[in-house]
Design a protein around this motif. Sequence first.
Motif, PDB file in Angstrom:
ATOM      1  N   ASP A   1      71.060 131.808  78.573  1.00 13.55           N
ATOM      2  CA  ASP A   1      70.218 131.197  77.541  1.00 13.55           C
ATOM      3  C   ASP A   1      69.044 130.451  78.174  1.00 13.55           C
ATOM      4  O   ASP A   1      67.968 130.350  77.573  1.00 13.55           O
ATOM      5  N   VAL A   2      69.250 129.929  79.396  1.00  8.93           N
ATOM      6  CA  VAL A   2      68.144 129.287  80.125  1.00  8.93           C
ATOM      7  C   VAL A   2      67.055 130.327  80.362  1.00  8.93           C
ATOM      8  O   VAL A   2      65.854 130.073  80.170  1.00  8.93           O
ATOM      9  N   ILE A   3      67.476 131.524  80.769  1.00 11.19           N
ATOM     10  CA  ILE A   3      66.516 132.589  81.041  1.00 11.19           C
ATOM     11  C   ILE A   3      65.751 132.947  79.778  1.00 11.19           C
ATOM     12  O   ILE A   3      64.528 133.106  79.800  1.00 11.19           O
ATOM     13  N   ALA A   4      66.456 133.034  78.635  1.00  8.71           N
ATOM     14  CA  ALA A   4      65.799 133.359  77.365  1.00  8.71           C
ATOM     15  C   ALA A   4      64.756 132.296  77.023  1.00  8.71           C
ATOM     16  O   ALA A   4      63.624 132.624  76.641  1.00  8.71           O
ATOM     17  N   MET A   5      65.128 131.018  77.192  1.00  5.59           N
ATOM     18  CA  MET A   5      64.184 129.926  76.888  1.00  5.59           C
ATOM     19  C   MET A   5      62.982 129.975  77.820  1.00  5.59           C
ATOM     20  O   MET A   5      61.839 129.814  77.389  1.00  5.59           O
ATOM     21  N   GLU A   6      63.235 130.197  79.103  1.00  3.99           N
ATOM     22  CA  GLU A   6      62.140 130.212  80.082  1.00  3.99           C
ATOM     23  C   GLU A   6      61.169 131.344  79.797  1.00  3.99           C
ATOM     24  O   GLU A   6      59.967 131.218  80.030  1.00  3.99           O
ATOM     25  N   ARG A   7      61.689 132.443  79.270  1.00  6.13           N
ATOM     26  CA  ARG A   7      60.824 133.588  78.967  1.00  6.13           C
ATOM     27  C   ARG A   7      59.793 133.246  77.902  1.00  6.13           C
ATOM     28  O   ARG A   7      58.714 133.822  77.871  1.00  6.13           O
TER      29      ARG A   7
END
Lengths: 199, 199
Positions: B91-97
Amino acid sequence: MQYFPAALQELADQFARLPGIGGKTAQRLAFHMLGLSMDEAQEFADAIITAKRTVHTCPVCQNLTDREICPICADEYRDHSLICVVAEPKDVIAMERSREFGGVYHVLHGVISPLNRVTQDDIRIRELLGRVAQGGVREIIMATNPDTEGDATAMYISRLLRPMEIKVTRLAYGVPVGSQLEYADEVTLSRALEGRQEM
Amino acid sequence: MQYFPAALQELADQFARLPGIGGKTAQRLAFHMLGLSMDEAQEFADAIITAKRTVHTCPVCQNLTDREICPICADEYRDHSLICVVAEPKDVIAMERSREFGGVYHVLHGVISPLNRVTQDDIRIRELLGRVAQGGVREIIMATNPDTEGDATAMYISRLLRPMEIKVTRLAYGVPVGSQLEYADEVTLSRALEGRQEM
């Protein structure tokens, strides 16, 4: 920016290279591996290396084995004059499960498939001809899958065997046992009619 | 009778233990590994061990990292007074995207789920409270998944944070950008109405 630690990304990439595993699944599997204990992860890694080191193809039938000659080829009580030709090692398992076949096998490791660039030289046909040429073979049962490529491969091999004057047969086509006629496709039904037998 | 060489069976068993991998798929993956070169198989095995050895959770935000402190927590230019709470590292990756968020994260590693026997003590809530207690936190954005368990977990944490007098917000619910209204479910639509904003 790199969001994943490099080692985790590398593990996900390794999983993503496996057939049928997409990017998302690969990530999920990599995360799962991190959740294992170090012992469990080590066991997994060891299983890969041990399988690679110990498993090879039987020099006679080309099936996978960890012995010099596979247990089926080494079995004196089986009929070595009757060879069942299958496409993959898993097909040997399917045949053995029926407990009906007392002969030996030959595993082609694939079927001829121009679309996938698999030619007759890419599968173990040469090894089959070599076995037959050594003599003592009475009958060859073609048991490749009942689809276009399986049929074409069986046809191709049976032509190669014709000059050797050996009986070549094919598994019967028909309606599966326990199925319902109304759901059988018309090609299967017409093949079942063609192959009808007296009762 | 054992049809598979033991080492191949062991490798298939290892694959079958992975989440979402059934018996047939595990067999197929094990066969595939045998088809790799010894170097490739070794790389796969090494990737597992290296990931297990080097990847751990960041002591600040609990995200996965191979450094002492993760790159996001170590970044001076990010707003450390704004914490986005997510369920999983992905989910961190999704937010960072989205490139919209300039704060830092807190990864819970799960959500409270009585059905799966995950309680509030099984996810990293204690660590979040510890971070907040150290001071300097202005706002906490709950970004757990918009489903029952995600909502309940967000609600539970926001109640724990209430005595600390910190602003706690939740990601907006609404219709996804680029979607078509006629396909939106009624719950999403009613949430989108509730959260309507002036233009």
